[in-house]
Design an enzyme around this catalytic site. Structure first.
Site, short mmCIF file in Angstrom:
data_model
loop_
_atom_site.label_atom_id
_atom_site.label_comp_id
_atom_site.label_asym_id
_atom_site.label_seq_id
_atom_site.Cartn_x
_atom_site.Cartn_y
_atom_site.Cartn_z
N VAL B 178 28.27 -11.21 51.92
CA VAL B 178 27.43 -10.18 51.30
C VAL B 178 26.81 -9.45 52.49
CG1 VAL B 178 25.38 -9.73 49.91
CG2 VAL B 178 26.99 -11.51 49.20
N PRO B 179 27.30 -8.23 52.76
CA PRO B 179 27.06 -7.61 54.07
C PRO B 179 25.67 -6.99 54.21
CG PRO B 179 28.38 -6.15 52.71
CD PRO B 179 28.15 -7.39 51.88
N CYS B 180 24.67 -7.83 54.29
CA CYS B 180 23.31 -7.30 54.43
C CYS B 180 23.12 -6.66 55.81
CB CYS B 180 22.27 -8.38 54.16
SG CYS B 180 22.39 -9.79 55.23
N HIS B 181 24.06 -6.93 56.72
CA HIS B 181 23.97 -6.25 58.02
C HIS B 181 24.26 -4.75 57.89
CE1 HIS B 181 28.17 -7.64 57.48
NE2 HIS B 181 28.51 -6.52 58.11
#
Lengths: 161, 210
Positions: B178-181
Site C-alpha cells: 500500500v504505497p503510502c510513500h
C-alpha cells in the site's frame, strides 16, 4: 468477529525458540534419541493447535511439558512391543567417560514414572508442584518418584571431584 | 539414605541435561523446518511470517489465510512485530518462509524494476474505519505517480481530515504494497514516513526510474 482473550500470549514462534531445546532434552532422556525428534514434532504440533486456548500465559512452560509428557508416554506405549527404552544419546565417544555411559545405563533401568519425574526435575527444571501437575499426581508422589529415581542413579560410579 | 538432594545428584542431573540436549544444535534447523511443513499441511498457522532482504533493509512479511497482513521495516525489532501480530491477529504465529515465497518474489521483482504492481491478496484486518478508507485510496495511486495528503483525505471521504489522513498513512500495516510513500505534501515536500524519509525518497526515486 470473536473477541479474543489471549492478548498476553507470546507469539508461538517465541515458544518454540524458547522451549525447543528443553523439550528436546526432556524427550531424549525420556524416550531415547531415536524417537525424540518425532515426539518433539508431535508435542509442538499439538501445542500449536491448542495454543489459543491457553488461559494462563504464565503457565505455558508446564502446559507444554504436560503435552511432552503425554507424547513420551504414547511413544512408550506404541513401541512397548519392540524395543524397551535403552537408547543412549549419540555423543562423541572421545569425550564419553565411564560415568557418562553409566548414567545412561542407569537411566534406562528406571521405571517410566521415575525416569519421567527425574527428567522433569533435572532437564526441564520443573518444580515439584509443576511435576505433580504435569504427571497428574500429587506433589508428594512427584517428590517420591524423583527421590526413588535418584537413588537408582546414585549407584553410578562416584563423580570425579 | 537421605531424602535431600545432594550436590552429587545435582551434578548427575546436570550431566543428564547436558548430554540430552547435546544433539539439539545440530537438529534444531531440521526440527523447525519439519514443524513448519507439518503445521502448514495441518492448517495450524494463523499468521505465517518470513523475512526478506531488500535495498531498504530487511523486511518482515506476515500472511494470514486471507492474504498479506503486514509488511514491516526492521525499525525497532521484529520481536515487537511478532508480539503485535500475536495479540492483534492470533498467537498462532510461526515462521513459514515457503508460504511467503510468492510474496518475496514479487518484492524482489519490484526492487529490480521488473514489476510495477503487487498482485497479492491483502488482509486488511489491522486497519479499519477512516484509516482503512485512506489506505484503500492510497492503494489506488499508481506506480510512478504521487498524490497529496489532501487528495487522499478527500478520496477517503473527508477533504478536511488531512491530519487524520497523515496518521492513517503513518499506521500503514502494509508498507510498500500500500504505497503510502507516494503521498506527498501539496507543493511536493516529502512530508513524513513511518519507515524514515530516506526510505521514502529511495522508493520514489526507484519508481521515477532514477
Amino acid at each position: 468477529l470473536q473477541k479474543r482473550s489471549t492478548g498476553e500470549l507470546e507469539p508461538f514462534a517465541d515458544v518454540v525458540s524458547q522451549y525447543g531445546r528443553a523439550v528436546y532434552g526432556f524427550l531424549v532422556a525420556a524416550v531415547g534419541s531415536e524417537r525424540a525428534e518425532d515426539c518433539w514434532q508431535e508435542t509442538f504440533c499439538a501445542a500449536l493447535a491448542a495454543y489459543p486456548s491457553v488461559r494462563n500465559p504464565q503457565a505455558v512452560r508446564s502446559w507444554l511439558f504436560t503435552i511432552a509428557h503425554r507424547k513420551a508416554i504414547d511413544s512408550h506405549r506404541d513401541s512397548a512391543k519392540d524395543v524397551p527404552y535403552a537408547v543412549v544419546p549419540e555423543r562423541n565417544t572421545d569425550e564419553a567417560t565411564d560415568t557418562d555411559s553409566d548414567i545412561w545405563e542407569l537411566v534406562a533401568g528406571l521405571s517410566a514414572k521415575q525416569r519421567l519425574a527425574v527428567c522433569h526435575r533435572f532437564i526441564a527444571d520443573l518444580s515439584y508442584a509443576e511435576i505433580a501437575e504435569v504427571m497428574h499426581t500429587t506433589e508428594q508422589a512427584a517428590r517420591r518418584n524423583v527421590f526413588e529415581g535418584l537413588r537408582v542413579l546414585r549407584r553410578a560410579k562416584k563423580q570425579p571431584a | 539414605v537421605s531424602r535431600e538432594i545432594t550436590g552429587a545428584d545435582t551434578a548427575r542431573g546436570e550431566l543428564l541435561r547436558s548430554q540430552s540436549v547435546a544433539s539439539y544444535d545440530g537438529a534444531e534447523e531440521r526440527l523447525f523446518q519439519k514443524l513448519c511443513d507439518r503445521a502448514t499441511a495441518e492448517d495450524l498457522i494463523d499468521v505465517a511470517v518470513a523475512r526478506t532482504d531488500s535495498p531498504v533493509g530487511e523486511l518482515m512479511l506476515a500472511a494470514t489465510p486471507r492474504g498479506l497482513v503486514r509488511v514491516a521495516y526492521d525499525l525497532s525489532s521484529f520481536d515487537e512485530v511478532l508480539r503485535e501480530l500475536s495479540s492483534s491477529v492470533s498467537p498462532r504465529v510461526l515462521e513459514a518462509p515457503k508460504r511467503l515465497d510468492a510474496v518475496r518474489r514479487q518484492f524482489d521483482d519490484y526492487f529490480h524494476k521488473r514489476r510495477s504492481h503487487f498482485d497479492l491478496a491483502l488482509d486488511w484486518q489491522l486497519t479499519r474505519g477512516f484509516y482503512r478508507s485512506v489506505l484503500e485510496a492510497t492503494a489506488r495511486i499508481e506506480y510512478g505517480h504521487t498524490a497529496s495528503y489532501r487528495e487522499v483525505a478527500s478520496a477517503a471521504g473527508s477533504a478536511k481530515a488531512v491530519r487524520a489522513a497523515g496518521s492513517a498513512l503513518a499506521s500503514n500495516p502494509l508498507a510498500i504494497v500500500v504505497p503510502c510513500h507516494r503521498v506527498l505534501r501539496t507543493g511536493g515536500g516529502l512530508g513524513g514516513y513511518a519507515g524514515g524519509l530516506d526510505r521514502k525518497a529511495y522508493l520514489l526515486r526507484l519508481e521515477a526510474g532514477e
